[in-house]
Design an enzyme around this catalytic site. Structure first.
Site, PDB file in Angstrom:
ATOM      1  N   LEU A 152       9.130 -39.257   2.596  1.00 34.30           N
ATOM      2  CA  LEU A 152       7.906 -38.771   1.947  1.00 34.30           C
ATOM      3  C   LEU A 152       6.684 -39.538   2.441  1.00 34.30           C
ATOM      4  CD1 LEU A 152       9.378 -38.415  -1.639  1.00 34.30           C
ATOM      5  CD2 LEU A 152       8.238 -36.550  -0.422  1.00 34.30           C
TER       6      LEU A 152
ATOM      7  N   CYS B 188      -2.321  -3.854   7.165  1.00 35.47           N
ATOM      8  CA  CYS B 188      -1.925  -4.140   8.543  1.00 35.47           C
ATOM      9  C   CYS B 188      -2.305  -2.986   9.465  1.00 35.47           C
ATOM     10  CB  CYS B 188      -0.427  -4.431   8.624  1.00 35.47           C
ATOM     11  SG  CYS B 188       0.639  -3.075   8.134  1.00 35.47           S
TER      12      CYS B 188
ATOM     13  N   GLU C 275       0.819  -1.205   0.000  1.00 37.15           N
ATOM     14  CA  GLU C 275       0.000   0.000   0.000  1.00 37.15           C
ATOM     15  C   GLU C 275       0.856   1.259   0.000  1.00 37.15           C
ATOM     16  OE1 GLU C 275      -2.113  -2.954   2.831  1.00 37.15           O
ATOM     17  OE2 GLU C 275      -0.108  -2.608   2.010  1.00 37.15           O
TER      18      GLU C 275
ATOM     19  N   SER D 291       6.333 -41.060   5.233  1.00 36.75           N
ATOM     20  CA  SER D 291       6.064 -40.735   6.634  1.00 36.75           C
ATOM     21  C   SER D 291       5.208 -39.477   6.746  1.00 36.75           C
ATOM     22  CB  SER D 291       7.388 -40.534   7.391  1.00 36.75           C
ATOM     23  OG  SER D 291       8.105 -41.746   7.472  1.00 36.75           O
TER      24      SER D 291
ATOM     25  N   LEU E 193      20.858 -29.247  -2.306  1.00 35.03           N
ATOM     26  CA  LEU E 193      19.597 -28.672  -1.828  1.00 35.03           C
ATOM     27  C   LEU E 193      19.620 -27.135  -1.855  1.00 35.03           C
ATOM     28  CD1 LEU E 193      18.663 -30.998   1.190  1.00 35.03           C
ATOM     29  CD2 LEU E 193      18.201 -31.294  -1.250  1.00 35.03           C
TER      30      LEU E 193
END
Length: 353
Positions: free
Chosen positions: A289, A76, A49, A291, A205
């Site tokens: 995955l 906010c 904004e 789990s 990763l």
């Protein structure tokens, strides 16, 4: 409607840098003419904004009190890294504010709207709210469920296997799919793999082919057996090593001791929530995955079906309570997007993932 669509388009420009804040876009309209635009570009900096109002040229500033502000999330109403946006809208005497979603953060959650209405500003909400909720699903999940939003990701062979039986490293997805995954990593706060995947694949990763922040890397290494030479221990990104023996921090590597029982995954999610990590992408292996799937701890799954043949291999995980909501080709691969039927964040057609 068209102005709110523009808000959503602008908001997504902050997809890699806004977190842990939400993505927000704003458009100021006077007599069907856009006189200002803005989005939340980076955490700790001005909100959408404010950027929108600051973009209005001097000749158009007298039009602000007769203009409508379209914004994808409730302004906010509290002091955080920046002053309240609702206060700025009141000071500028904006005539009307149109909102997609109410902010679920407890310090806002309707207070921004109340502040605007108390100042005599007309407020309308719920415009493209499903699209807005999908776009900010990580933020909504974090504040409504007190955990990060969980994305499962894997590639599987033509036979439905994730890797050869001997766990030898085999590239299943094509390089276009790999580049897409790099982009996804810049948009997620954290990423996790299991011990066997870390040991045999030695993954980095990290997002290496796409500009953006690096996710927190997490690896499960119960007995601290991973070689120190593995990529996860380099300085490219911080790493948490979840283990059963010790707590220790050394440079960018932190050892965190947790019980390896049925509460392990919830405990990790609580830690991530405490550290304001809005999302977690689970990249393998199949046991980890599965789990997450078994415990119902997932929100969406991104699955690459590839033409690569691995006839004798380790089977990919099986999703339950899932809806296939999107399917698209990525060159030779087929990308499927599945959502958890029990999730509160259904996919909004046409929105980016």
């Amino acid at each position: 409607m068209e102005y709110m669509k523009r808000c959503l388009e602008l908001a997504q420009r902050g997809s890699s840098y806004a977190a842990p804040n939400p993505m927000v876009g704003a458009v100021l309209v006077h007599d069907q003419r856009i006189i200002g635009e803005g989005w939340h570009q980076q955490y700790g900096k001005a909100h959408a904004e404010v950027n929108c109002l600051d973009s209005v040229i001097s000749e158009d500033r007298p039009l602000i009190p007769e203009s409508t502000m379209y914004v994808s999330l409730e302004p906010c109403a509290h002091f955080g890294q920046t002053p309240p946006c609702a206060t700025r809208l009141v000071a500028e005497k904006v005539k009307k504010v149109v909102i997609a979603n109410i902010d679920p953060f407890e310090k806002v959650d309707g207070n921004g709207i109340s502040m605007l209405q108390h100042a005599g500003i007309e407020v309308e909400s719920g415009i493209l709210q499903e699209e807005g909720k999908w776009m900010n699903r990580r933020f909504f999940c974090f504040h409504q469920q007190s955990r990060p939003y969980i994305v499962l990701k894997w590639a599987e062979s033509a036979e439905g296997n994730m890797a050869p039986a001997d766990r030898s490293r085999t590239q299943l997805s094509n390089h276009f799919s790999s580049d897409l995954v790099q982009q996804w990593r810049t948009r997620e706060s954290s990423i996790i793999v299991g011990f066997n995947t870390a040991l045999h694949d030695n993954p980095r990763l990290t997002a290496r082919s796409w500009e953006g922040p690096q996710p927190l890397r997490i690896v499960l290494d119960r007995d601290l057996k991973l070689p120190a030479s593995h990529h996860l221990f380099n300085t490219d990104a911080p790493t948490w090593v979840i283990n059963a023996h010790q707590d220790k921090e050394d440079n960018n590597v932190r050892l965190i001791r947790l019980p390896f029982d049925n509460n392990l995954l919830p405990a990790i999610l609580r830690l991530l929530h405490e550290h304001k990590k809005l999302s977690l992408i689970v990249e393998g292996g199949p046991a980890l995955l599965q789990s997450f799937i078994k415990q119902g701890l997932w929100d969406e799954a991104r699955l690459f079906k590839t033409p690569v043949s691995v006839p004798d291999g380790i089977a990919a995980p099986a999703l339950g309570h899932a809806d296939l909501v999107l399917e698209m080709p990525v060159y030779t691969d087929q990308l499927q997007l599945w959502t958890n039927k029990n999730t509160s964040y259904p996919y909004a057609a046409g929105m980016a993932i």
